[in-house]
Scaffold this motif. Structure first.
Motif, short mmCIF file in Angstrom:
data_model
loop_
_atom_site.label_atom_id
_atom_site.label_comp_id
_atom_site.label_asym_id
_atom_site.label_seq_id
_atom_site.Cartn_x
_atom_site.Cartn_y
_atom_site.Cartn_z
N LEU A 196 0.84 -1.19 0.00
CA LEU A 196 0.00 0.00 0.00
C LEU A 196 0.87 1.24 0.00
N GLY A 197 0.63 2.12 -0.98
CA GLY A 197 1.36 3.37 -1.07
C GLY A 197 0.42 4.55 -0.92
N LEU A 231 -9.91 2.37 5.57
CA LEU A 231 -9.50 1.95 4.23
C LEU A 231 -9.69 0.44 4.13
N ARG A 232 -10.64 0.04 3.28
CA ARG A 232 -10.93 -1.38 3.08
C ARG A 232 -10.56 -1.79 1.67
N LYS A 242 -9.11 -4.84 5.95
CA LYS A 242 -9.10 -3.48 6.46
C LYS A 242 -7.68 -3.12 6.86
N PHE A 243 -7.26 -1.92 6.49
CA PHE A 243 -5.87 -1.55 6.79
C PHE A 243 -5.77 -1.00 8.20
N ASP A 244 -4.88 -1.62 8.99
CA ASP A 244 -4.61 -1.18 10.35
C ASP A 244 -3.47 -0.15 10.28
N PHE A 245 -3.81 1.13 10.40
CA PHE A 245 -2.81 2.19 10.25
C PHE A 245 -1.81 2.18 11.40
N TRP A 250 -2.45 -5.10 6.63
CA TRP A 250 -3.82 -5.48 6.31
C TRP A 250 -4.29 -6.54 7.30
N VAL A 251 -5.55 -6.42 7.74
CA VAL A 251 -6.14 -7.43 8.63
C VAL A 251 -7.49 -7.84 8.05
#
Length: 335
Positions: A196-197, A231-232, A242-245, A250-251
């Motif tokens: 992810l960018g 962000l999914r 879902k992105f864990d910031f 990603w989770v």
């Protein structure tokens, strides 16, 4: 009455009038003059769910509304990348020069077109999206070549009225699958193995949020959905991440938190409240002939059946411009 300047009506009267109108009537009324178009009266929105474009019909399932337009057929062969505030970003690959693409913004609600500068980047597998805040007429279009053809990849940026695209080089050799705008001045891109960018529009800086590769998730043709700080990502197998910031990874997302995902050429995530609460934790996918349910049973309500019928016959979702209706001239002349 002749000789009456309707643009000088007090805004509280305009609010009351528009508040009693249906969706498209609101657009037509606010298009009477620029004063009504660019004002921001506090008018209750009908809903936050998207409309769908199916053939020559613009469909709003909850009200069983269908509006036909011959111009809809003209854009059927164009590729829709993203939708925001009633506008859709389209790409057309020139038959005489298939390696290059042209982009334009189109509003099916007002039948307006905003042409964008000619591009010199490859049209094959380009990903693109755009930002359009209803409180600001400044729109930014973001593009990235989808398949690696050079050592460095280029980001392309432009706004309506620009004569050319601005370019930024980034050092990454990955195939990009999809792009999304998060509403916070950041464009996100997901790559072929889950990397992810992010491109910060204000700082003009590119960064990689994660380089982690996931073996059990097919990122080919994956779609990003950005909403409310989340962000999914989903794919054609209905897997959702879902992105864990905080952890930068990603989770698996097994609970959509009573939201509805609309996936197609364009994607949305909406809260399911009130009359639409029976749609909570559902994923509606255009053209994929299926609907996925997370944590709740399928509904037999008429509204659910209307959404299902629409999803199976459409190819893109369009965000309804529930706030200000920005028209092309407003975008081009605003400071």
């Amino acid at each position: 009455m002749r000789g009456v300047d309707w643009s000088n009506l007090p805004l509280d009267i305009v609010e009351r009038i528009i508040g009693h109108l249906g969706s498209l009537d609101r657009i037509n009324m606010k298009a009477v003059c620029k004063a009504w178009s660019v004002s921001t009266p506090h008018i209750p929105t009908i809903d936050n769910f998207p409309w769908a474009l199916s053939g020559d019909r613009l469909i709003y399932p909850p009200l069983q509304k269908q509006f036909r337009g011959e111009e809809f057929q003209k854009i059927r062969e164009a590729r829709a990348h993203a939708s925001s505030h009633g506008w859709v970003l389209y790409e057309v690959v020139e038959h005489e020069a298939p390696d290059f693409a042209s982009f334009f913004l189109y509003s099916p609600f007002t039948s307006e077109v905003i042409k964008l500068p000619e591009s010199n980047f490859m049209g094959d597998d380009v990903v693109a999206t755009f930002s359009l805040d209803a409180t600001s007429p400044k729109c930014v279009i973001f593009g990235l070549s989808g398949r690696i053809r050079r050592r460095n990849t280029r980001i392309y940026i432009c706004s309506p009225g620009d004569n050319a695209w601005k370019t930024y080089e980034i050092s990454i050799r990955k195939n990009v699958e999809h792009a999304a705008y998060a509403g916070d001045g950041v464009f996100y891109c997901v790559f072929s193995e889950g990397e992810l960018g992010a491109f910060n529009l204000r700082l003009k800086e590119w960064s990689m949020l994660t380089s982690e590769e996931l073996e059990d998730f097919n990122f080919r043709k994956a779609k990003l959905i950005a909403s409310d700080g989340d962000l999914r990502l989903t794919n054609s197998q209905y897997q959702i991440l879902k992105f864990d910031f905080s952890e930068k990874r990603w989770v698996e997302d097994l609970n959509l938190n009573n939201r509805v995902l609309f996936i197609g050429g364009t994607c949305f995530s909406c809260p399911a409240v009130g009359e639409t609460s029976q749609l909570a934790n559902h994923v509606f996918l255009c053209d994929w002939q299926r609907v996925r349910c997370y944590g709740t049973k399928y509904s037999d309500s008429l509204q659910y059946q209307n959404w299902l019928w629409t999803a199976l016959r459409s190819w893109i979702w369009i965000e309804f411009p529930s706030g200000v209706i920005w028209r092309a001239n407003d975008l081009m002349t605003a400071p």
